[in-house]
Design an enzyme around this catalytic site. Structure first.
Site, PDB file in Angstrom:
ATOM      1  N   ARG A  15       1.098  -9.546  -4.165  1.00 40.62           N
ATOM      2  CA  ARG A  15       0.472  -8.228  -4.360  1.00 40.62           C
ATOM      3  C   ARG A  15       1.154  -7.096  -3.589  1.00 40.62           C
ATOM      4  O   ARG A  15       0.818  -5.934  -3.770  1.00 40.62           O
ATOM      5  CB  ARG A  15      -1.016  -8.301  -3.980  1.00 40.62           C
ATOM      6  CG  ARG A  15      -1.848  -9.001  -5.028  1.00 40.62           C
ATOM      7  CD  ARG A  15      -3.251  -9.257  -4.537  1.00 40.62           C
ATOM      8  NE  ARG A  15      -3.291 -10.361  -3.575  1.00 40.62           N
ATOM      9  CZ  ARG A  15      -4.355 -10.654  -2.825  1.00 40.62           C
ATOM     10  NH1 ARG A  15      -5.444  -9.916  -2.892  1.00 40.62           N
ATOM     11  NH2 ARG A  15      -4.315 -11.676  -1.988  1.00 40.62           N
ATOM     12  N   THR A  78      -3.652 -23.818   2.493  1.00 38.37           N
ATOM     13  CA  THR A  78      -3.527 -23.635   3.937  1.00 38.37           C
ATOM     14  C   THR A  78      -3.539 -24.964   4.703  1.00 38.37           C
ATOM     15  O   THR A  78      -2.897 -25.079   5.750  1.00 38.37           O
ATOM     16  CB  THR A  78      -4.629 -22.704   4.462  1.00 38.37           C
ATOM     17  OG1 THR A  78      -5.882 -23.081   3.872  1.00 38.37           O
ATOM     18  CG2 THR A  78      -4.349 -21.262   4.085  1.00 38.37           C
ATOM     19  N   ASN A 169     -15.022 -16.069   7.069  1.00 39.41           N
ATOM     20  CA  ASN A 169     -13.947 -16.702   7.827  1.00 39.41           C
ATOM     21  C   ASN A 169     -12.787 -15.717   7.969  1.00 39.41           C
ATOM     22  O   ASN A 169     -12.271 -15.207   6.986  1.00 39.41           O
ATOM     23  CB  ASN A 169     -13.490 -17.951   7.059  1.00 39.41           C
ATOM     24  CG  ASN A 169     -12.247 -18.577   7.659  1.00 39.41           C
ATOM     25  OD1 ASN A 169     -11.939 -18.366   8.825  1.00 39.41           O
ATOM     26  ND2 ASN A 169     -11.544 -19.349   6.851  1.00 39.41           N
ATOM     27  N   TYR A 365      28.826  21.376  15.909  1.00 36.43           N
ATOM     28  CA  TYR A 365      28.977  19.934  15.812  1.00 36.43           C
ATOM     29  C   TYR A 365      29.912  19.483  16.935  1.00 36.43           C
ATOM     30  O   TYR A 365      31.048  19.967  17.045  1.00 36.43           O
ATOM     31  CB  TYR A 365      29.564  19.495  14.451  1.00 36.43           C
ATOM     32  CG  TYR A 365      29.940  18.028  14.483  1.00 36.43           C
ATOM     33  CD1 TYR A 365      28.952  17.049  14.529  1.00 36.43           C
ATOM     34  CD2 TYR A 365      31.272  17.625  14.540  1.00 36.43           C
ATOM     35  CE1 TYR A 365      29.280  15.705  14.627  1.00 36.43           C
ATOM     36  CE2 TYR A 365      31.618  16.284  14.637  1.00 36.43           C
ATOM     37  CZ  TYR A 365      30.603  15.332  14.683  1.00 36.43           C
ATOM     38  OH  TYR A 365      30.928  14.006  14.787  1.00 36.43           O
ATOM     39  N   ALA A 422      36.970  33.774  21.010  1.00 37.23           N
ATOM     40  CA  ALA A 422      36.151  33.508  19.819  1.00 37.23           C
ATOM     41  C   ALA A 422      37.029  33.406  18.582  1.00 37.23           C
ATOM     42  O   ALA A 422      38.054  34.071  18.472  1.00 37.23           O
ATOM     43  CB  ALA A 422      35.130  34.627  19.645  1.00 37.23           C
TER      44      ALA A 422
HETATM   45  C1  UD1 Z   1      -7.968 -17.867   3.661  1.00 33.61           C
HETATM   46  C2  UD1 Z   1      -9.152 -18.778   3.953  1.00 33.61           C
HETATM   47  C3  UD1 Z   1     -10.445 -17.982   3.798  1.00 33.61           C
HETATM   48  C4  UD1 Z   1     -10.416 -16.782   4.741  1.00 33.61           C
HETATM   49  C5  UD1 Z   1      -9.184 -15.936   4.487  1.00 33.61           C
HETATM   50  C6  UD1 Z   1      -9.062 -14.873   5.559  1.00 33.61           C
HETATM   51  C7  UD1 Z   1      -8.446 -20.990   3.176  1.00 33.61           C
HETATM   52  C8  UD1 Z   1      -8.596 -22.020   2.134  1.00 33.61           C
HETATM   53  N1  UD1 Z   1      -9.145 -19.855   3.020  1.00 33.61           N
HETATM   54  O1  UD1 Z   1      -8.084 -17.467   2.303  1.00 33.61           O
HETATM   55  O2  UD1 Z   1     -11.563 -18.786   4.111  1.00 33.61           O
HETATM   56  O3  UD1 Z   1     -11.579 -16.002   4.550  1.00 33.61           O
HETATM   57  O4  UD1 Z   1      -7.999 -16.756   4.555  1.00 33.61           O
HETATM   58  O5  UD1 Z   1      -7.997 -14.011   5.303  1.00 33.61           O
HETATM   59  O6  UD1 Z   1      -7.732 -21.197   4.133  1.00 33.61           O
HETATM   60  N2  UD1 Z   1      -0.330 -19.881   3.389  1.00 33.61           N
HETATM   61  C9  UD1 Z   1       0.745 -20.722   3.519  1.00 33.61           C
HETATM   62  N3  UD1 Z   1       0.898 -21.737   2.631  1.00 33.61           N
HETATM   63  C10 UD1 Z   1       0.028 -21.949   1.622  1.00 33.61           C
HETATM   64  C11 UD1 Z   1      -1.071 -21.077   1.491  1.00 33.61           C
HETATM   65  C12 UD1 Z   1      -1.224 -20.056   2.397  1.00 33.61           C
HETATM   66  O7  UD1 Z   1       1.562 -20.568   4.431  1.00 33.61           O
HETATM   67  O8  UD1 Z   1       0.225 -22.905   0.872  1.00 33.61           O
HETATM   68  C13 UD1 Z   1      -0.475 -18.801   4.371  1.00 33.61           C
HETATM   69  C14 UD1 Z   1      -0.395 -17.435   3.740  1.00 33.61           C
HETATM   70  O9  UD1 Z   1       0.926 -16.955   3.757  1.00 33.61           O
HETATM   71  C15 UD1 Z   1      -1.299 -16.619   4.659  1.00 33.61           C
HETATM   72  C16 UD1 Z   1      -2.351 -17.633   5.124  1.00 33.61           C
HETATM   73  O10 UD1 Z   1      -1.772 -18.908   4.926  1.00 33.61           O
HETATM   74  O11 UD1 Z   1      -0.601 -16.142   5.792  1.00 33.61           O
HETATM   75  C17 UD1 Z   1      -3.662 -17.517   4.363  1.00 33.61           C
HETATM   76  O12 UD1 Z   1      -3.424 -17.809   2.997  1.00 33.61           O
HETATM   77  P1  UD1 Z   1      -4.109 -17.013   1.811  1.00 33.61           P
HETATM   78  O13 UD1 Z   1      -3.696 -17.573   0.517  1.00 33.61           O
HETATM   79  O14 UD1 Z   1      -3.938 -15.554   2.022  1.00 33.61           O
HETATM   80  O15 UD1 Z   1      -5.627 -17.392   2.077  1.00 33.61           O
HETATM   81  P2  UD1 Z   1      -6.892 -16.754   1.440  1.00 33.61           P
HETATM   82  O16 UD1 Z   1      -7.037 -17.198   0.042  1.00 33.61           O
HETATM   83  O17 UD1 Z   1      -6.897 -15.305   1.713  1.00 33.61           O
END
Ligand code: UD1
Ligand code: CA
Length: 449
Positions: A15, A78, A169, A365, A422
């Site tokens: 995004r 995550t 969260n 300059y 000058a």
């Molecule tokens: C996550 C939480 C949600 C919380 C929110 C807060 C989970 C399942 N959900 O959701 O409860 O309210 O954050 O912002 O954890 N990332 C990776 N690898 C992956 C997926 C994600 O490195 O496979 C990293 C992303 O780059 C990011 C972070 O983990 O920095 C969070 O991932 P994102 O997909 O943004 O989580 P949300 O769906 O927002």
């Protein structure tokens, strides 16, 4: 107790609509992921592990010097991201924080508080929560009849009752390091997104009879995650206010702090005044008594005491005590203004030393020049330092006076106490104390018609 951290930074950040990975985008000149790494360090965290994936070639150089890099091959959620740090965490004890690389506003005190809360309760996990005005998109904190955290349910998996919960969260956790990877083995991807959710560890811990503590962030702003450029601008505004507030409380005057932008590597002494539309970035420092702005941008520039910089742009310059710059001065890299020197209106100086009390007041300059003390450069004078192929030096001695509109064709040396008329074009060296004139003799013809 040992405290370590895993920073999740493998996501793509679709995004952001950018060729650059999300966590490499900058807030006040510092990449998002660096804010999180630095906050962890300031919180006293020892080992820091960065989980990278998308755009790794761009992100790795930002973190590899002070964190251990692990790679998440596929973005399966995550829990999978944390799991990719399993080997790196082998044998780890104590507290293991999991932080989001896209939440740059997190404070070191909050990170330290999260670790403390877990340790005091000997909990499997402490989770940072927040009261969200608009909880849509966040995981909801579900509590049991006793008010204990039971589990976290993601937006897409929520029942209507769960979706009505406003405690969310934040995405910051502190785990019992020895427990985490055991629990991760039991996380499944049977959910609406088909991902492995780290948040499932909370429910698993409760089922194992382990305690889970929730720490509510005093300031939900701290948990702002960056997904879009709009959120990036909101976060920048928050950080700007935080920086400016701290500087004002430390004795810096700002007429209009909303228009003053100060980067995280900047130092400013007390009794400095910052006027509107001023940006201080990089490793800039400003000593007491100086007035900076309006309309001034300083990057990696050192400013001494009691200087006045009005409408000035300076990059990698050193400005000693009591100097005056602008309005409309441009000081480029390796410029040094010695004590009491002046770079006035529409003046550009590059890779030059301007001696003590020397003045370049108007429309000039000066490049590749070494200038002594007490020199005066007349309006519109220029060092012609470039022959189309090479840059050449100009040397001007102490107490020399250069008349207006002089062209000094480098390489050229003008001695001490010299006087240049000058409108001269100076192509040959001028000895100490000499008068040099290099211009056509004026002719008068009284009857020209
Ligand atoms: C996550 C939480 C949600 C919380 C929110 C807060 C989970 C399942 N959900 O959701 O409860 O309210 O954050 O912002 O954890 N990332 C990776 N690898 C992956 C997926 C994600 O490195 O496979 C990293 C992303 O780059 C990011 C972070 O983990 O920095 C969070 O991932 P994102 O997909 O943004 O989580 P949300 O769906 O927002
Ligand atoms: Ca997601």
């Amino acid at each position: 107790m040992e405290t370590s951290a895993i920073i999740l930074a493998a996501g793509s950040g679709t995004r952001m609509k950018s060729a650059k990975p999300k966590v490499a985008h900058e807030l006040l000149g510092k990449p998002l992921v660096r804010w999180v790494v630095d906050a962890a360090r300031e919180a006293g965290v020892g080992t820091v592990i960065s989980v990278l994936g998308h755009g790794i070639d761009v992100v790795r150089p930002l973190v590899e010097h002070d964190t251990q890099v692990v790679v998440q091959q596929q973005r399966n959620g995550t829990a999978d991201a944390v799991n990719s740090a399993r080997e790196a965490c082998e044998g780890m004890t104590g507290s293991l924080l999991v932080l989001s690389g896209d939440c740059p506003l997190i404070r070191p005190e909050t990170i330290a508080g999260l670790a403390r809360a877990r340790e005091e309760a000997d909990a499997a996990v402490a989770v940072l929560t927040m009261e969200a005005e608009n909880p849509f998109g966040y995981g909801r904190i579900i509590r049991d009849a006793q008010g204990q955290v039971e589990c976290i349910v993601e937006q897409k998996d929520c029942t209507p009752e769960q979706a009505a919960v406003t405690e969310c969260n934040s995405g910051f956790y502190c785990f019992d390091a020895q427990y985490l990877f055991d629990a991760l083995n039991r996380v499944s991807n049977e959910n609406a997104q088909g991902e492995f959710y780290l948040t499932d560890v909370i429910g698993i811990a409760r089922a194992d009879g382990r305690s889970v503590v929730a720490l509510c962030a005093e300031d939900p702003e701290e948990c702002l995650g960056i997904n879009t450029r709009l959120q990036l601008s909101v976060a920048a505004k928050v950080m700007q206010r935080r920086m400016n507030t701290a500087f004002m409380l430390a004795g810096v005057t700002m007429l209009d702090p909303e228009t003053v932008w100060i980067g995280p590597g900047v130092t400013i002494e007390q009794d400095v005044e910052l006027l509107p539309q001023t940006m201080l970035m990089g490793k800039t420092s400003v000593a007491s008594g100086s007035v900076i702005g309006p309309n001034t941008r300083l990057t990696d520039t050192v400013v001494g005491h009691d200087c006045v910089l009005d409408e000035t742009v300076a990059v990698e310059a050193v400005i000693e005590d009591g100097c005056h710059c602008g309005p409309r001065a441009y000081l480029r890299p390796q410029t040094r203004l010695c004590e009491g020197a002046k770079a006035g209106t529409h003046v550009e100086i590059k890779k030059s030393t301007i001696g003590k009390g020397s003045k370049v007041p108007h429309l000039s300059y000066i490049g590749d020049t070494t200038m002594g003390d007490g020199v005066n450069i007349g309006a519109g004078s220029i060092t012609c330092n470039y022959d189309g192929q090479n840059k050449w030096p100009t040397v001007i001695g102490d107490n020399t006076f250069i008349g207006s509109d002089t062209m000094m064709v480098a390489p050229v040396t003008i001695g001490d106490d010299a006087l240049v008329g000058a409108g001269s074009v100076i192509t040959a060296d001028v000895p100490d104390g000499a008068l040099a004139l290099g211009r056509a003799r004026q002719i008068i013809k009284t009857q020209h018609k």
